[in-house]
Design a protein around this motif. Structure first.
Motif, short mmCIF file in Angstrom:
data_model
loop_
_atom_site.label_atom_id
_atom_site.label_comp_id
_atom_site.label_asym_id
_atom_site.label_seq_id
_atom_site.Cartn_x
_atom_site.Cartn_y
_atom_site.Cartn_z
N ASN A 163 8.55 -3.36 2.31
CA ASN A 163 9.59 -2.83 3.19
C ASN A 163 10.31 -3.97 3.92
O ASN A 163 11.53 -4.07 3.90
CB ASN A 163 8.98 -1.85 4.18
CG ASN A 163 10.00 -1.24 5.11
OD1 ASN A 163 11.08 -0.86 4.71
ND2 ASN A 163 9.63 -1.16 6.39
N LYS A 180 0.83 -1.22 0.00
CA LYS A 180 0.00 0.00 0.00
C LYS A 180 0.86 1.26 0.00
O LYS A 180 0.46 2.28 -0.53
CB LYS A 180 -0.93 -0.02 1.21
CG LYS A 180 -1.93 -1.15 1.15
CD LYS A 180 -2.75 -1.25 2.41
CE LYS A 180 -3.64 -2.48 2.34
NZ LYS A 180 -4.22 -2.82 3.61
N ASN A 181 2.03 1.18 0.63
CA ASN A 181 2.98 2.30 0.61
C ASN A 181 4.38 1.77 0.86
O ASN A 181 4.58 0.57 1.03
CB ASN A 181 2.58 3.41 1.61
CG ASN A 181 2.63 2.95 3.05
OD1 ASN A 181 3.50 2.18 3.45
ND2 ASN A 181 1.69 3.43 3.85
N ILE A 182 5.38 2.65 0.91
CA ILE A 182 6.78 2.20 1.03
C ILE A 182 7.10 1.59 2.39
O ILE A 182 8.10 0.90 2.53
CB ILE A 182 7.77 3.34 0.72
CG1 ILE A 182 7.58 4.52 1.69
CG2 ILE A 182 7.64 3.81 -0.71
CD1 ILE A 182 8.68 5.56 1.61
N ASP A 183 6.25 1.83 3.39
CA ASP A 183 6.48 1.26 4.72
C ASP A 183 5.71 -0.03 4.97
O ASP A 183 5.75 -0.57 6.06
CB ASP A 183 6.10 2.29 5.80
CG ASP A 183 6.99 3.51 5.76
OD1 ASP A 183 8.20 3.35 5.48
OD2 ASP A 183 6.49 4.63 5.98
N SER A 184 5.00 -0.51 3.97
CA SER A 184 4.18 -1.73 4.14
C SER A 184 5.07 -2.95 4.30
O SER A 184 6.05 -3.13 3.57
CB SER A 184 3.28 -1.92 2.92
OG SER A 184 2.35 -0.89 2.82
N ASN A 230 -1.23 -0.68 7.03
CA ASN A 230 -0.74 -0.76 5.64
C ASN A 230 -0.05 -2.07 5.31
O ASN A 230 0.44 -2.25 4.20
CB ASN A 230 0.22 0.40 5.36
CG ASN A 230 -0.51 1.72 5.33
OD1 ASN A 230 -1.61 1.82 4.82
ND2 ASN A 230 0.09 2.74 5.91
#
Length: 190
Positions: free
Chosen positions: A81, A7-11, A36
């Motif tokens: 990530n 969902k985002n770069i920290d997922s 996320n």
């Protein structure tokens, strides 16, 4: 193509190798996950094990099952990530689902060598088992993919017998194990 993109770069991607729904592996993952993050139950993937092909990959240097969910899982996993495997012990051994992935990963990484280091660097492993005294080789076995003894701290051992937890008991109801998980999550940046 069942594996969702992050969902985002920290997922983070959490994968349970338990054959049991709503068991300790899944409960640990749900406890650890952020909004996320993504959860995959390996048992629900469409996979072919190596016993169905007569090892044809040895002859043509290519696995004939490249279009099942394992290749998609490995392709997508490196875009997360962090990758967290949760591996339970059954009858003194890691889940057979874990061995299925290890076996199939050989072909994937033989043909995608550039992804191997990236994958291993993102990988974390949680092992759920009886105790080190009864099964001293469980954690070294499941963490052998980490390639380096320096990476052993990326593996969290959860010993049920140390806290008098039986096989069907929930490990996340134990405050000491929750503390271990919380500390691991902080230390590993999950």
């Amino acid at each position: 193509n069942n594996i969702p993109l992050p969902k985002n770069i920290d997922s983070n991607l959490y994968i349970s190798f338990s054959a049991r729904s709503n068991g300790n592996s899944e409960n640990i993952i749900k406890y650890m996950m952020n909004d996320n993050d993504t959860f995959i139950s390996f048992k629900d993937l469409f996979i072919n094990s190596c016993n169905k092909c007569n090892y044809e990959c040895m002859k043509v240097n290519k696995c004939k099952y490249r279009y099942d969910d394992i290749y998609n899982l490995l392709d997508v996993s490196i875009s997360y990530n962090k990758i967290v495997f949760v591996v339970p012990m059954y009858c003194g051994n890691p889940s057979s689902l874990y061995f299925t992935l290890m076996e199939r990963m050989q072909d994937y990484f033989n043909n995608n060598e550039e992804n191997y280091t990236l994958f291993v660097n993102k990988l974390h492993i949680i092992g759920i088992y009886g105790s080190n005294e009864e099964s001293p080789f469980f954690i070294p076995l499941i963490s052998s993919i980490l390639d380096n003894i320096d990476n052993i701290d990326k593996c969290l051992p959860i010993q049920r017998h140390k806290y008098e937890i039986k096989m069907n008991d929930s490990v996340i109801k134990n405050k000491y194990i929750l503390s271990l998980i919380d500390n691991y999550k902080i230390k590993m940046g999950l």
